[in-house]
Design a protein around this motif. Structure first.
Motif, mmCIF file in Angstrom:
data_model
loop_
_atom_site.group_PDB
_atom_site.id
_atom_site.type_symbol
_atom_site.label_atom_id
_atom_site.label_comp_id
_atom_site.label_asym_id
_atom_site.label_seq_id
_atom_site.Cartn_x
_atom_site.Cartn_y
_atom_site.Cartn_z
ATOM 1 N N LEU A 71 0.835 -1.201 0.000
ATOM 2 C CA LEU A 71 0.000 0.000 0.000
ATOM 3 C C LEU A 71 0.871 1.253 0.000
ATOM 4 O O LEU A 71 0.556 2.240 -0.678
ATOM 5 C CB LEU A 71 -0.932 0.013 1.214
ATOM 6 C CG LEU A 71 -2.129 -0.933 1.170
ATOM 7 C CD1 LEU A 71 -2.876 -0.898 2.496
ATOM 8 C CD2 LEU A 71 -3.051 -0.576 0.030
ATOM 9 N N ALA A 72 1.964 1.205 0.749
ATOM 10 C CA ALA A 72 2.880 2.346 0.784
ATOM 11 C C ALA A 72 3.560 2.536 -0.571
ATOM 12 O O ALA A 72 3.704 3.672 -1.049
ATOM 13 C CB ALA A 72 3.922 2.150 1.878
ATOM 14 N N SER A 96 1.074 3.992 -2.897
ATOM 15 C CA SER A 96 0.899 5.404 -2.576
ATOM 16 C C SER A 96 2.030 6.242 -3.171
ATOM 17 O O SER A 96 1.791 7.313 -3.743
ATOM 18 C CB SER A 96 0.843 5.586 -1.062
ATOM 19 O OG SER A 96 0.714 6.932 -0.728
ATOM 20 N N ALA A 107 1.764 9.056 -6.130
ATOM 21 C CA ALA A 107 2.305 10.403 -5.941
ATOM 22 C C ALA A 107 3.200 10.783 -7.120
ATOM 23 O O ALA A 107 3.146 11.918 -7.611
ATOM 24 C CB ALA A 107 3.081 10.487 -4.634
ATOM 25 N N THR A 118 -5.395 10.989 -9.051
ATOM 26 C CA THR A 118 -4.306 10.178 -8.512
ATOM 27 C C THR A 118 -3.795 10.741 -7.192
ATOM 28 O O THR A 118 -3.451 9.986 -6.289
ATOM 29 C CB THR A 118 -3.138 10.054 -9.510
ATOM 30 O OG1 THR A 118 -2.696 11.348 -9.892
ATOM 31 C CG2 THR A 118 -3.538 9.246 -10.724
ATOM 32 N N LYS A 119 -3.787 12.066 -7.058
ATOM 33 C CA LYS A 119 -3.376 12.686 -5.792
ATOM 34 C C LYS A 119 -4.354 12.336 -4.670
ATOM 35 O O LYS A 119 -3.941 12.025 -3.546
ATOM 36 C CB LYS A 119 -3.281 14.209 -5.968
ATOM 37 C CG LYS A 119 -2.826 14.947 -4.745
ATOM 38 C CD LYS A 119 -1.391 14.654 -4.432
ATOM 39 C CE LYS A 119 -0.919 15.525 -3.293
ATOM 40 N NZ LYS A 119 0.348 15.078 -2.775
ATOM 41 N N GLN A 169 -3.841 8.716 -3.752
ATOM 42 C CA GLN A 169 -2.579 8.599 -3.018
ATOM 43 C C GLN A 169 -2.749 9.035 -1.575
ATOM 44 O O GLN A 169 -2.274 8.377 -0.653
ATOM 45 C CB GLN A 169 -1.509 9.434 -3.717
ATOM 46 C CG GLN A 169 -0.172 9.440 -3.023
ATOM 47 C CD GLN A 169 0.068 10.696 -2.205
ATOM 48 O OE1 GLN A 169 -0.408 11.767 -2.533
ATOM 49 N NE2 GLN A 169 0.802 10.555 -1.134
ATOM 50 N N GLU A 170 -3.438 10.148 -1.349
ATOM 51 C CA GLU A 170 -3.664 10.615 0.021
ATOM 52 C C GLU A 170 -4.527 9.628 0.799
ATOM 53 O O GLU A 170 -4.295 9.388 1.985
ATOM 54 C CB GLU A 170 -4.304 11.997 0.002
ATOM 55 C CG GLU A 170 -3.350 13.085 -0.411
ATOM 56 C CD GLU A 170 -4.022 14.444 -0.545
ATOM 57 O OE1 GLU A 170 -5.261 14.534 -0.391
ATOM 58 O OE2 GLU A 170 -3.291 15.417 -0.814
ATOM 59 N N TYR A 171 -5.519 9.034 0.138
ATOM 60 C CA TYR A 171 -6.355 8.027 0.794
ATOM 61 C C TYR A 171 -5.521 6.817 1.205
ATOM 62 O O TYR A 171 -5.654 6.304 2.321
ATOM 63 C CB TYR A 171 -7.496 7.598 -0.139
ATOM 64 C CG TYR A 171 -8.264 6.412 0.373
ATOM 65 C CD1 TYR A 171 -9.175 6.560 1.414
ATOM 66 C CD2 TYR A 171 -8.065 5.147 -0.172
ATOM 67 C CE1 TYR A 171 -9.873 5.467 1.898
ATOM 68 C CE2 TYR A 171 -8.756 4.059 0.314
ATOM 69 C CZ TYR A 171 -9.658 4.221 1.342
ATOM 70 O OH TYR A 171 -10.330 3.136 1.817
ATOM 71 N N MET A 172 -4.669 6.342 0.293
ATOM 72 C CA MET A 172 -3.818 5.183 0.600
ATOM 73 C C MET A 172 -2.870 5.496 1.756
ATOM 74 O O MET A 172 -2.661 4.655 2.633
ATOM 75 C CB MET A 172 -3.001 4.777 -0.632
ATOM 76 C CG MET A 172 -3.791 4.226 -1.748
ATOM 77 S SD MET A 172 -4.420 2.607 -1.322
ATOM 78 C CE MET A 172 -5.241 2.189 -2.810
ATOM 79 N N THR A 173 -2.310 6.688 1.760
ATOM 80 C CA THR A 173 -1.407 7.073 2.844
ATOM 81 C C THR A 173 -2.142 7.101 4.174
ATOM 82 O O THR A 173 -1.655 6.583 5.181
ATOM 83 C CB THR A 173 -0.780 8.443 2.555
ATOM 84 O OG1 THR A 173 -0.087 8.379 1.313
ATOM 85 C CG2 THR A 173 0.182 8.846 3.652
#
Length: 140
Positions: free
Chosen positions: A14-15, A18, A22, A76-77, A80-84
Motif C-alpha cells: 500500500l505504501a 501510494s 504520488a 491520482t493525488k 494517493q492521500e487516501y492510501m497514505t
C-alpha cells in the motif's frame, strides 16, 4: 527503527502504491504546462497560417486533453492521500493494539504499580506520534 519497519511491513505494498500514485500525480501536473505551451506555440502564434476552424478545433482538442490531464492528476493525488491515510491508520491501530495487549499481559501487581490512565495515555501518545512521524514528508 527496526520496530517501526516491522509494523509497516504488512502494509508495504500500500505504501509503494501510494508512492507510485504520488509520482504519477507529479508527472501529470508537469504535463499541463507542456500542453499550454503547445497551444501558444502551435495556435496563438500561427494565426496567419491556419484557418479559424483549424485554430479553434486544435485549441479545443488540446484544452480537452489539458482538462483530462488535470483531472487525472487530482484523482491520482486524492487516491494517493487516501492510501497514505489508510496505511497510517492501520499502522497506528496495530501499535495501539499491541501496546494494549502487552499491558493486559501484566500481572496485577505490575499493573497496580502503574496507573491504567497513564498507560492508556502513553499508548495513545505513541500512536499519535508514530502517525505524525509517518505523515511528515521530511521523515523519509
Amino acid at each position: 527503527m527496526r520496530i517501526l519497519w516491522n509494523y509497516l511491513k504488512p502494509y508495504q505494498w500500500l505504501a509503494v502504491l501510494s508512492l507510485l500514485l504520488a509520482g504519477i500525480s507529479q508527472v501529470l501536473a508537469l504535463v499541463d504546462p507542456i500542453i499550454f505551451g503547445k497551444i501558444i506555440d502551435d495556435y496563438a502564434t500561427q494565426r496567419g497560417t491556419k484557418t479559424d476552424a483549424e485554430l479553434v478545433s486544435g485549441v479545443l482538442v488540446l484544452l480537452a486533453i489539458a482538462v483530462a490531464v488535470a483531472v487525472l492528476s487530482r484523482l491520482t493525488k486524492a487516491i494517493q492521500e487516501y492510501m497514505t491515510r489508510l496505511v497510517v491508520q492501520k499502522f497506528g491501530t496495530q501499535i495501539f493494539n499491541d501496546g494494549l495487549r502487552q499491558t493486559l499481559r501484566l500481572t496485577y501487581q505490575e499493573f497496580e504499580n502503574q496507573q491504567s490512565g497513564e498507560t492508556l495515555a502513553l499508548l495513545l501518545k505513541v500512536r499519535s506520534d508514530t502517525e505524525r512521524f509517518i505523515n511528515t514528508p521530511d521523515s523519509f
